[in-house]
Scaffold this motif. Sequence first.
Motif, PDB file in Angstrom:
ATOM      1  N   VAL A   1      29.366  82.502   7.525  1.00 26.80           N
ATOM      2  CA  VAL A   1      28.966  81.136   7.614  1.00 26.80           C
ATOM      3  C   VAL A   1      28.649  81.149   8.852  1.00 26.80           C
ATOM      4  N   ARG A   2      27.199  80.736   9.304  1.00 29.08           N
ATOM      5  CA  ARG A   2      26.903  81.003  10.664  1.00 29.08           C
ATOM      6  C   ARG A   2      26.100  79.795  11.389  1.00 29.08           C
ATOM      7  N   ALA A   3      26.183  79.407  12.457  1.00 30.57           N
ATOM      8  CA  ALA A   3      25.402  78.802  13.231  1.00 30.57           C
ATOM      9  C   ALA A   3      24.384  79.424  14.202  1.00 30.57           C
ATOM     10  N   TRP A   4      22.979  78.961  13.853  1.00 34.00           N
ATOM     11  CA  TRP A   4      21.971  79.678  14.760  1.00 34.00           C
ATOM     12  C   TRP A   4      21.558  78.698  15.724  1.00 34.00           C
ATOM     13  N   THR A   5      21.172  79.243  16.894  1.00 32.17           N
ATOM     14  CA  THR A   5      20.839  78.224  17.992  1.00 32.17           C
ATOM     15  C   THR A   5      19.508  78.474  18.040  1.00 32.17           C
ATOM     16  N   ILE A   6      18.476  77.214  18.000  1.00 31.28           N
ATOM     17  CA  ILE A   6      17.136  76.942  18.217  1.00 31.28           C
ATOM     18  C   ILE A   6      16.790  75.614  19.087  1.00 31.28           C
ATOM     19  N   LYS A   7      15.881  75.717  19.792  1.00 31.57           N
ATOM     20  CA  LYS A   7      15.364  74.514  20.639  1.00 31.57           C
ATOM     21  C   LYS A   7      15.149  73.606  19.631  1.00 31.57           C
ATOM     22  N   LYS A   8      15.328  72.081  19.935  1.00 28.11           N
ATOM     23  CA  LYS A   8      14.973  71.059  18.984  1.00 28.11           C
ATOM     24  C   LYS A   8      13.401  71.080  19.188  1.00 28.11           C
ATOM     25  N   GLY A   9      12.794  70.709  17.822  1.00 30.94           N
ATOM     26  CA  GLY A   9      11.471  70.762  17.341  1.00 30.94           C
ATOM     27  C   GLY A   9      11.082  72.096  16.964  1.00 30.94           C
ATOM     28  N   THR A  10      11.817  73.069  16.784  1.00 28.89           N
ATOM     29  CA  THR A  10      11.557  74.537  16.087  1.00 28.89           C
ATOM     30  C   THR A  10      11.028  74.264  14.673  1.00 28.89           C
ATOM     31  N   LEU A  11       9.837  75.004  14.420  1.00 25.16           N
ATOM     32  CA  LEU A  11       9.438  74.733  13.158  1.00 25.16           C
ATOM     33  C   LEU A  11      10.071  76.022  12.113  1.00 25.16           C
ATOM     34  N   ALA A  12      10.106  75.898  10.970  1.00 29.57           N
ATOM     35  CA  ALA A  12      11.031  76.699   9.995  1.00 29.57           C
ATOM     36  C   ALA A  12      10.523  78.238  10.169  1.00 29.57           C
ATOM     37  N   PRO A  13       9.278  78.456  10.426  1.00 30.22           N
ATOM     38  CA  PRO A  13       9.272  79.961  10.532  1.00 30.22           C
ATOM     39  C   PRO A  13       9.776  80.630  11.683  1.00 30.22           C
ATOM     40  N   GLN A  14       9.745  79.955  12.908  1.00 31.30           N
ATOM     41  CA  GLN A  14      10.175  80.431  13.854  1.00 31.30           C
ATOM     42  C   GLN A  14      11.975  80.182  13.906  1.00 31.30           C
ATOM     43  N   ALA A  15      12.161  79.326  13.262  1.00 27.14           N
ATOM     44  CA  ALA A  15      13.746  79.447  13.262  1.00 27.14           C
ATOM     45  C   ALA A  15      14.077  80.639  12.273  1.00 27.14           C
ATOM     46  N   ALA A  16      13.480  80.913  11.175  1.00 25.49           N
ATOM     47  CA  ALA A  16      13.537  82.194  10.418  1.00 25.49           C
ATOM     48  C   ALA A  16      13.572  83.410  11.212  1.00 25.49           C
ATOM     49  N   GLY A  17      12.667  83.393  12.224  1.00 23.11           N
ATOM     50  CA  GLY A  17      12.474  84.549  13.267  1.00 23.11           C
ATOM     51  C   GLY A  17      13.787  84.833  14.190  1.00 23.11           C
ATOM     52  N   VAL A  18      14.579  83.701  14.300  1.00 23.86           N
ATOM     53  CA  VAL A  18      15.688  83.816  15.009  1.00 23.86           C
ATOM     54  C   VAL A  18      16.848  84.608  14.093  1.00 23.86           C
TER      55      VAL A  18
END
Length: 374
Positions: free
Chosen positions: A301-318
């Motif tokens: 179970v994991r928390a992934w860090t992204i910038k607020k406003g990140t779109l789904a494909p870029q979040a997947a890329g993290v």
Amino acid sequence: MSLKVGIVGLPNVGKSTLFNALLKKRVALSANYPFATVEPNVGVVAVPDGRLQVLSELVQREESKENPPPIVPAVVEFVDIAGLVKGASTGAGLGNQFLSHIREVDAIVHVLRDFEDASIIREGSENPDSDKLTVETELGLADLQVIDKLIDNLKKEAKPVPNLRNSEKMVPILEEIKRNLEQGEVTSKLELEDRDLKKWFETLPLLTIKPVLYVYNVDEARLQAFGSEAQARRVTGDSGQENSLTICAKLEEELADLDEAERLEYLKSVGVEQTGLERLIKKAYSLLGLISFLTAGVKEVRAWTIKKGTLAPQAAGVIHTDFERKFIRAQVIEYEKLIEAGSYGLAKQKGWIRTEGKDYEVEDGDVVEFLVGS
């Protein structure tokens, strides 16, 4: 994402004590003399997130596993930087080292001494307002030197910058920043509507455009006397801004030596729900404009860090760089909805798991499963 937060301030204000508390171990040298820290100490700190434990237990129940899946929290890297003194912008003290190290961080935690202790040397420190002005002035003076060089270089080029619309506006923007700094105004509040210019502005090698969290370091008696964070703020004269908080670094360092049960018992006795460090880490995370989306499975179970406003494909890329390119869709449910349902299966029956495409903006607390092509 690799994120760095620099802990700065005048000598002997409690920077290294705070750093030790963050790491829950005695790493930085906390000594009663100026420049006890010369080379920066670096440590990676987990972002407190109670949702992960709850999700781990939910997965364990749903999958009928003997043990819950391991938890991987989001993290922030903290850097304990040498104390700054007046004249640092011209090389006084360890000024050059201080400025070079702070250029490498994404945000600043500015520790301000707001306690009295005759046994701890005051090296240039007078009071929180004066100390704050000293550091901000030195950062501003250093930036003025950089801005003059940037303006000169752009004028010499005398041609548009490739791949940047409205690049002819760059010199006027730098000149506006220069005027702001000369008048003591905060550069980070400069608003730019053009997206390309905004991206360019964020990449400028300036110290004063970095987001800042002001931490007022008080003694334990004062902290206990006033109880809540809001009350403690009133004592320091702080107006309750979102980018400030009050803690007792010495107490936090001592609490870090206790086990979880002892720590919770002490916090309960003084009427506080969270340690100052937990609030500091969360505020630093927020200060950087960061949010966490969650993934939950039998492996982890994991928390992934992204910038607020990140779109789904870029979040997947993290998660994996290939996932952005091969993104098909995302299965999304809000954390609160998943917990209310009690399991993925029941959430699916209720129709609470949504299918989102490439234009979906991932929100904090979204529990996501990405579907990608081969």
